[in-house]
Design an enzyme around this catalytic site. Structure first.
Site, PDB file in Angstrom:
ATOM      1  CB  SER A 207      -0.917   0.012   1.220  1.00  0.00           C
ATOM      2  OG  SER A 207      -1.666  -1.167   1.280  1.00  0.00           O
TER       3      SER A 207
HETATM    4  N1  SAH Z   1      -0.945  -4.844   3.903  1.00  0.00           N
HETATM    5  C1  SAH Z   1      -0.135  -5.149   2.743  1.00  0.00           C
HETATM    6  C2  SAH Z   1      -0.807  -4.826   1.437  1.00  0.00           C
HETATM    7  C3  SAH Z   1      -2.007  -5.653   1.226  1.00  0.00           C
HETATM    8  S1  SAH Z   1      -2.603  -5.781  -0.429  1.00  0.00           S
HETATM    9  C4  SAH Z   1       1.226  -4.483   2.824  1.00  0.00           C
HETATM   10  O1  SAH Z   1       1.500  -3.749   3.806  1.00  0.00           O
HETATM   11  O2  SAH Z   1       2.049  -4.736   1.963  1.00  0.00           O
HETATM   12  C5  SAH Z   1      -3.898  -6.935  -0.094  1.00  0.00           C
HETATM   13  C6  SAH Z   1      -3.445  -8.335   0.156  1.00  0.00           C
HETATM   14  O3  SAH Z   1      -4.589  -9.117   0.493  1.00  0.00           O
HETATM   15  C7  SAH Z   1      -2.820  -9.019  -1.048  1.00  0.00           C
HETATM   16  O4  SAH Z   1      -1.529  -9.438  -0.718  1.00  0.00           O
HETATM   17  C8  SAH Z   1      -3.766 -10.198  -1.329  1.00  0.00           C
HETATM   18  O5  SAH Z   1      -3.068 -11.344  -1.790  1.00  0.00           O
HETATM   19  C9  SAH Z   1      -4.399 -10.428   0.020  1.00  0.00           C
HETATM   20  N2  SAH Z   1      -5.694 -11.102   0.009  1.00  0.00           N
HETATM   21  C10 SAH Z   1      -6.724 -10.989  -0.871  1.00  0.00           C
HETATM   22  N3  SAH Z   1      -7.762 -11.761  -0.499  1.00  0.00           N
HETATM   23  C11 SAH Z   1      -7.385 -12.396   0.660  1.00  0.00           C
HETATM   24  C12 SAH Z   1      -8.031 -13.308   1.534  1.00  0.00           C
HETATM   25  N4  SAH Z   1      -9.264 -13.770   1.313  1.00  0.00           N
HETATM   26  N5  SAH Z   1      -7.337 -13.745   2.623  1.00  0.00           N
HETATM   27  C13 SAH Z   1      -6.077 -13.308   2.869  1.00  0.00           C
HETATM   28  N6  SAH Z   1      -5.424 -12.428   2.078  1.00  0.00           N
HETATM   29  C14 SAH Z   1      -6.067 -11.972   0.982  1.00  0.00           C
END
Ligand code: SAH
Length: 211
Positions: A59
């Protein structure tokens, strides 16, 4: 590196997304360059999201700052993050929740590895990255004082509401193409909205809501 971090901190403060000293310090001590892919190290301190793997992103720093401020993490609170991604957001929370462990769930196996390696390289020892579906939460360690979802959801999965402690705070971007950042609190009357702000864009939370 220090100079670049300080510049980024000034940018986030200028946008009004970073106002609390302890959060500024947690971000300062969690260099983002440990959490971005090698080919993007040069951009680590730009206030922009960066692609990780599988079309997922780490993010934008000012969004991470804003969400961390709203989440209001204090020492010893138990936090669950849904969407570990690069591990950067959980590493910052881990500084604030220390010595409690932060639990971070990630659906993509290669991002689980990526986050674990990044956290190890950054010397963060109180984050446990779990490979699984965050929609189901992490019942083994529930209840959580704080839950942060860092992917766009259509609604809050019921399991996560169940796993939130009384008085606990849940923060999530809600919506399809663009999202509202919504802060909920679990009260005697149930789950209530406390704060809401428009204009966010996250990758989607993938899976079946089952209810
Ligand atoms: N917080 C992260 C950015 C998150 S982007 C950082 O600091 O880098 C959102 C993330 O959610 C992605 O990596 C994606 O793979 C994950 N994601 C999507 N659906 C999900 C689910 N059902 N359970 C767990 N993770 C999920």
């Amino acid at each position: 590196m220090e100079e670049k971090i300080e510049r980024l901190i000034e940018i986030m403060k200028g946008k009004g997304f970073l106002t609390k000293h302890e959060i500024e310090d947690a971000i300062r001590k969690t260099p983002r360059e440990f959490f971005v892919p090698k080919q993007h190290k040069e951009e680590a301190y730009d206030d922009r999201p960066i692609e990780t793997k599988n079309m997922q992103t780490i993010s934008q720093p000012s969004v991470v700052a804003r969400m961390t401020e709203w989440l209001d993490v204090k020492p010893k609170l138990k936090v669950l993050e849904v969407g570990a991604g690069s591990g950067w957001q959980s590493a910052i929370i881990a500084k604030l929740a220390y010595p409690e462990t932060v639990y971070a769930i990630e659906k993509h196996a290669d991002l689980v590895e990526f986050a674990r390696n990044n956290l190890r390289n950054a010397n963060v020892n109180n984050v446990q990255v779990i490979h699984g579906d965050g929609i189901l939460g992490f019942p083994k360690k529930a209840p959580f004082d704080r839950i942060i979802i860092t992917a766009a959801c259509e609604k809050i999965p019921n399991s996560l509401i169940d796993q939130l402690s009384k008085g606990g705070i849940l923060l999530a971007p809600i919506g399809k193409n663009t999202q509202k950042l919504v802060l909920f609190q679990k009260t005697k009357q149930g789950i209530v909205e406390k704060k809401i702000e428009d204009g966010y864009v996250f990758v989607p939370l993938v899976g079946n809501y089952n209810d």
